[in-house]
Scaffold this active site. Structure first.
Site, PDB file in Angstrom:
ATOM      1  N   ARG A   1       5.354   2.210  21.641  1.00  0.00           N
ATOM      2  CA  ARG A   1       6.193   2.506  22.810  1.00  0.00           C
ATOM      3  C   ARG A   1       5.474   3.466  23.752  1.00  0.00           C
ATOM      4  NH1 ARG A   1       8.186  -1.612  22.874  1.00  0.00           N
ATOM      5  NH2 ARG A   1       6.785  -2.002  21.148  1.00  0.00           N
TER       6      ARG A   1
ATOM      7  N   LYS B   1       5.139  -9.713  27.951  1.00  0.00           N
ATOM      8  CA  LYS B   1       5.881 -10.917  27.585  1.00  0.00           C
ATOM      9  C   LYS B   1       7.109 -11.127  28.467  1.00  0.00           C
ATOM     10  CE  LYS B   1       8.454  -8.903  23.765  1.00  0.00           C
ATOM     11  NZ  LYS B   1       9.857  -8.939  24.156  1.00  0.00           N
ATOM     12  N   THR B   2       7.780 -10.047  28.831  1.00  0.00           N
ATOM     13  CA  THR B   2       8.948 -10.204  29.702  1.00  0.00           C
ATOM     14  C   THR B   2       8.517 -10.756  31.056  1.00  0.00           C
ATOM     15  OG1 THR B   2       9.868  -8.265  28.614  1.00  0.00           O
ATOM     16  CG2 THR B   2      11.006  -9.043  30.568  1.00  0.00           C
TER      17      THR B   2
ATOM     18  N   GLN C   1       6.466  -7.038  14.996  1.00  0.00           N
ATOM     19  CA  GLN C   1       7.570  -6.192  15.464  1.00  0.00           C
ATOM     20  C   GLN C   1       8.923  -6.629  14.918  1.00  0.00           C
ATOM     21  OE1 GLN C   1       7.422  -4.702  19.609  1.00  0.00           O
ATOM     22  NE2 GLN C   1       5.738  -6.138  19.883  1.00  0.00           N
TER      23      GLN C   1
ATOM     24  N   ASP D   1      13.655 -15.171  23.565  1.00  0.00           N
ATOM     25  CA  ASP D   1      12.848 -13.952  23.453  1.00  0.00           C
ATOM     26  C   ASP D   1      13.051 -13.343  22.063  1.00  0.00           C
ATOM     27  OD1 ASP D   1      11.177 -11.933  24.158  1.00  0.00           O
ATOM     28  OD2 ASP D   1      12.569 -10.922  25.526  1.00  0.00           O
ATOM     29  N   GLU D   2      12.140 -12.529  21.625  1.00  0.00           N
ATOM     30  CA  GLU D   2      12.236 -11.850  20.319  1.00  0.00           C
ATOM     31  C   GLU D   2      12.550 -12.841  19.194  1.00  0.00           C
ATOM     32  OE1 GLU D   2      11.314  -8.834  20.311  1.00  0.00           O
ATOM     33  OE2 GLU D   2      12.016  -7.762  22.092  1.00  0.00           O
TER      34      GLU D   2
END
Length: 701
Positions: A598, A32-33, A253, A222-223
Site C-alpha cells: 500500500r 488494474k483499475t 493478494q 475485479d478481484e
DNA sequence: TCATTTAACGTTTTT
DNA sequence: CGTTAAATGA
C-alpha cells in the site's frame, strides 16, 4: 481522446482484447483499475457495445463508484446518469438488483429485506429458544459462522443435516433449518442468501438465465482471487456462448479465504475457459524499489502461488524502516510523533499517512496517542455508522413498514420508545399474530380480536399499528427523507433520544447524518438496500486526516507513508493460524504483502516487546515476516530513548469523572463523562455541556 | 415493566 | 480492558 493513451503495452493489449475469455494477472500497483476502466470505455466507444450490455463486478461499492466516475470522465458523460452506465457493483449489489426484478419466479417477494450479521444472530437466538436449545452449550455466533460457511459453499440446511455427524453439528442442523423457516416467513434474505438465491434463480429458471446471458454481452470481474463458490457459479451461469469474460486479480493478494473465497478460481480460469488469453501486468507504478523488494521477499516464501516478476521504473527510495518499541503505548507514540513532526515541518499532510493493523482492537492505543499528539485521524471500519443504535432503530421502523412480516425489526422497535409493551406481551402477541395469517401491521390494528394480551398492552399495540399504517401509506409517494422525518415525529423518537443526557447530542447528530444520507435516494427500497450493503470500506475519507484501518480494509488503497504496527508473532501472523495449518499461514503472509504494497514512498514497520492482550500483558516475538524482508532493503532503526514531556500534553489523569470544576462561562459543575479530550459536564444550573479539556480553561475545585 | 448494577466474555479479518 | 448480556430491585 484516445483511450489507449497513457497505457503500457500490456495494459493496452488487455484493453483491446475485447472478444473471448481474458485473464489479467495484475500485480499490486500495476494499474488494474485503470486498465479495467479503459477497457469498459473502449468497449463502449470503439466496439459499439451498449453500456447496459456490460456487467462489471467490483469488490466494494466504493470501487464501483470510483470506476463509474472515471468512466464518466473518459466518455465525457455524467457518472450519475445511471441509464448510461453499465451494471456496476459488488456481487451482493448485483444480486439484489437481479432478485428484485426476477425473484418472484422462485418465490422471493419484491420487497424482501436484507439481514445483517446482528439480525442473523438475533434470529438464530429466537430459533434456539423455540427449539429449547440453551445458549450456553451452543453460541449463536458460532452457529451463524457455520451457517455462513455452509451457504458460501452452497450447502443448504437439508444437505447440512445429512452431512452432520457430531452431536454439535446435529444441533446446528436443527437450528439452521429453523433459522431458514423463520427467515423466510420474515421475508428476509441474509448476505449469503443474496448470492445463493441468485444462483438458484439462474439455475432453476432457464428462460431467465437465457435472458440475462443475452443481456450481458461483456462481463468483467475485479478481484477475482476473492470470489467464493456461489460467486463463481453466478459467473458461470451468466457467461454466454461468446464467453466475453474478463477477470482481473492477483493470487498474491487473496486475503478472504476465511469468508469462503477460493483463489484457485483464478488459478483455474484457463481450465474453466479454454483458450483464454492471459495478460500479465507486472510493472508497478506505486512503490519505490526498496518497498517492492521487501514485499516480494516476504511473499516469495509462499509455496502456493503463481510466478510474477514485479518491477518498478522508480529508484530504490528510502529503506524500509523497522522500529522496535518496549510496549504498545510507545509504539503508538512513535507513529503519532513521526506523523506530527513531518506535518509540522511541512513535508507531508495528515492525509498522506495510513496506519494499518491486524485486529480492530489495536486501534485503541493508537487513538489515545493521536489524541495526545493532537493528530487528526479517521478510523475506517470499527463501528459502522449504520450499526449505531439510533440509526438501527430508525432503519428497523423503515424495514417494518416496507416488509410487515419482518419480526426482527418489529421486535426491535415495539418498545422503542418505551410504550409499555414488555417481553411477555411481545411474545404473546407474536404467537397470536402467527396464527392469524395477518401481517404484523394488520395484526396490530386488529389486536382487539384477541384476549391474549392485557388491555394496557392492547392500547399501545393498536396505537403503534395505526402509526405504522400511516407510514406505510407514504412508501410510494414520499421520499425516504420525508418518511424518516415522519417516523421521528409520529413515534416520538426524537423526544426519546433528546433526554438531556450528554449522549443526546451525538444521537441527534447521527440522525441528521442519516437524514442527509437519505436525501440521495428517491425511494425507500433503494435506500434500504444501500444501508444494508454499505461496507466499512465505503465510508468516504478525508485527506486532512491520518487513516487508521485493518489490513483487510486497506486492500486496493495506497498512501505515500504507511505504518504497519504490531509486527509480532501472534498478531501478524495471528496466533490462531498456528494450529490451523500452512495454508492459513500463507494467507497471513499475503496479508503482510498487501499491507506493505500500500506504501508509495515510505514504509515503517513496528513491533512491541510487550502488549496488553485480553486485559493481560503478553510478550511477543518479532514477526517472522520482518526477517524475510532482507536486510538490504529493511533497516532496523535505532530508537533513541525518547522522553515525552507529559506537561505538554493533555493527560487523562488531569480530570476524572465525578470531579467538580469551574468554567469561566458556565459556572461550576460536575464531570459526568470523559471521552478523550471531550469532557461532559453537568453544570449547577442544570445544563449539560460537552467541552474540550484543552480550550475550556477549567479550574478544579 | 424498567432502570441500575453486576457478571461474563471475548479478539481475526467482513459483504 | 472494554463491551454486552443477565440479574436484581424498584
Amino acid at each position: 481522446m484516445n483511450l489507449l493513451d497513457g497505457l503500457n503495452p500490456a495494459q493496452s493489449d488487455a484493453v483491446q482484447t475485447s472478444l473471448g475469455p481474458l485473464l489479467i494477472l495484475a500485480g499490486a500497483g500495476s494499474g488494474k483499475t485503470k486498465t479495467l476502466t479503459h477497457r469498459i470505455a473502449y468497449l463502449i466507444a470503439n466496439e459499439s457495445v451498449w453500456p447496459s450490455e456490460i456487467l462489471a463486478v467490483t469488490f466494494t461499492n466504493k470501487a464501483a463508484r470510483e470506476m463509474r466516475e472515471r468512466l464518466g470522465l473518459l466518455l465525457c458523460q455524467d457518472s450519475n446518469n445511471r441509464g448510461f452506465m453499465p451494471w456496476m457493483g459488488t456481487f451482493h449489489g448485483i444480486c439484489v438488483r437481479l432478485l428484485r426484478l426476477e425473484g418472484e419466479a422462485i418465490g422471493i417477494g419484491h420487497n424482501f429485506v436484507i439481514y445483517d450479521e446482528d439480525d442473523r444472530q438475533g434470529l438464530i437466538k429466537q430459533a434456539m429458544k423455540q427449539l429449547s436449545i440453551g445458549d450456553n452449550e451452543i453460541k449463536a455466533k458460532s452457529v451463524s459462522g457455520q451457517i455462513s460457511t455452509s451457504k458460501n459453499e452452497m450447502v443448504d440446511s437439508s444437505e447440512y443435516e445429512s452431512l452432520a455427524s457430531l452431536p454439535y453439528q446435529k444441533n446446528v442442523a436443527k437450528i439452521y433449518k429453523k433459522y431458514e423457516s423463520l427467515r423466510k416467513t420474515a421475508g428476509a434474505l441474509d448476505f449469503d442468501d443474496l448470492l445463493l438465491e441468485a444462483v438458484r434463480l439462474l439455475r432453476e429458471k432457464p428462460e431467465i438465465r437465457a435472458k440475462w446471458q443475452k443481456q450481458f454481452k461483456h462481463i468483467l470481474i475485479d478481484e477475482y482471487q476473492d470470489t467464493n463458490a456461489a460467486q463463481y457459479n453466478i459467473i458461470k451461469l451468466l457467461v454466454n456462448d461468446n464467453r466475453n469474460i474478463c477477470v482481473v486479480g492477483d493470487d498474491w493478494q487473496s486475503i478472504y479465504s476465511w469468508r469462503g473465497a477460493d483463489f484457485t478460481n483464478i488459478l483455474n480460469f484457463e481450465r474453466d475457459f479454454p483458450g483464454a488469453k492471459v495478460v500479465k501486468l507486472e510493472q508497478n507504478y506505486r512503490s519505490t524499489g526498496n518497498i517492492l523488494d521487501a514485499a516480494t521477499n516476504v511473499i516469495a516464501k509462499n509455496v502456493q502461488r503463481t510466478d510474477k516478476k514485479l518491477w518498478t521504473a522508480e529508484g530504490a527510495g528510502a529503506p524500509v524502516l523497522v522500529h522496535a518499541l518496549p510496549d504498545e503505548a510507545e509504539e503508538a507514540n512513535l507513529v503519532a510523533e513521526r506523523v506530527s513532526s513531518q506535518v509540522a515541518i511541512g513535508a507531508r499532510k495528515f492525509g498522506d499517512f495510513a496506519v494499518l493493523y491486524r485486529t480492530n482492537a489495536q486501534s485503541y492505543t493508537l487513538e489515545r496517542s493521536f489524541i495526545r499528539f493532537r493528530v487528526p485521524y479517521q478510523i475506517i471500519g470499527g463501528v459502522r455508522f449504520y450499526d449505531r443504535k439510533e440509526v438501527k432503530d430508525i432503519i428497523a421502523y423503515l424495514r417494518l413498514i416496507y416488509q410487515p412480516q419482518d419480526r426482527m425489526s418489529f421486535s426491535r422497535i415495539v418498545n422503542v420508545p418505551t410504550r409499555g409493551v414488555g417481553a411477555t406481551s411481545l411474545e404473546k402477541f407474536l404467537l397470536w399474530q402467527a396464527g392469524t395469517g395477518m401481517d404484523i401491521v394488520a395484526a396490530l390494528i386488529n389486536v382487539e380480536q384477541t384476549s391474549i394480551v392485557t388491555a394496557r398492552a392492547k392500547m399501545a399495540l393498536i396505537s403503534l399499528g395505526e402509526k405504522l399504517r400511516i407510514l406505510q401509506l407514504m412508501i410510494d409517494k414520499s421520499s425516504p427523507t420525508e418518511i424518516i422525518e415522519r417516523v421521528l415525529e409520529l413515534t416520538g423518537y426524537r423526544d426519546y433520544i433528546s433526554d438531556g443526557t450528554p449522549q443526546a447530542e451525538d444521537r441527534e447528530a447521527n440522525l441528521s447524518s442519516l437524514l442527509s444520507d437519505a436525501q440521495n435516494f428517491v425511494n425507500l427500497s433503494e435506500f434500504l438496500e444501500e444501508v444494508a450493503l454499505m461496507s466499512s470500506a465505503d465510508t468516504s475519507s478525508s485527506d486532512q486526516k491520518v487513516t487508521l484501518m485493518t489490513l483487510h480494509a486497506a486492500k486496493g488503497l495506497e498512501f505515500p507513508v504507511v505504518f504497519m504496527v504490531g509486527m509480532e508473532e501472534g498478531i501478524l501472523p495471528h496466533a490462531r493460524v498456528y494450529e490451523a495449518g500452512p495454508a492459513e499461514l500463507e494467507e497471513e503472509r499475503r496479508l503482510a504483502y498487501v499491507g506493505m504494497t500500500r506504501a508509495r514512498e515510505e514504509l515503517h514497520l513496528t513491533y512491541a516487546g510487550s502488549r496488553m492482550q485480553f486485559g493481560q500483558r503478553g510478550y511477543n516475538q518479532v514477526s517472522r515476516f520482518i526477517g524475510d524482508m532482507g536486510s538490504e532493503v529493511a533497516m532496523t532503526s535505532v530508537s533513541e530513548p525518547r522522553v515525552i514531556p507529559d506537561q505538554d500534553f493533555y493527560s487523562d489523569e488531569l480530570f476524572s469523572i465525578g470531579e467538580t470544576v469551574r468554567s469561566a462561562s458556565f459556572g461550576t459543575g460536575e464531570i459526568i463523562e470523559i471521552d478523550g479530550l471531550a469532557l461532559t459536564i453537568r453544570f449547577d444550573d442544570g445544563r449539560t455541556k460537552k467541552l474540550n479539556a484543552e480550550y475550556a480553561r477549567l479550574e478544579k475545585i
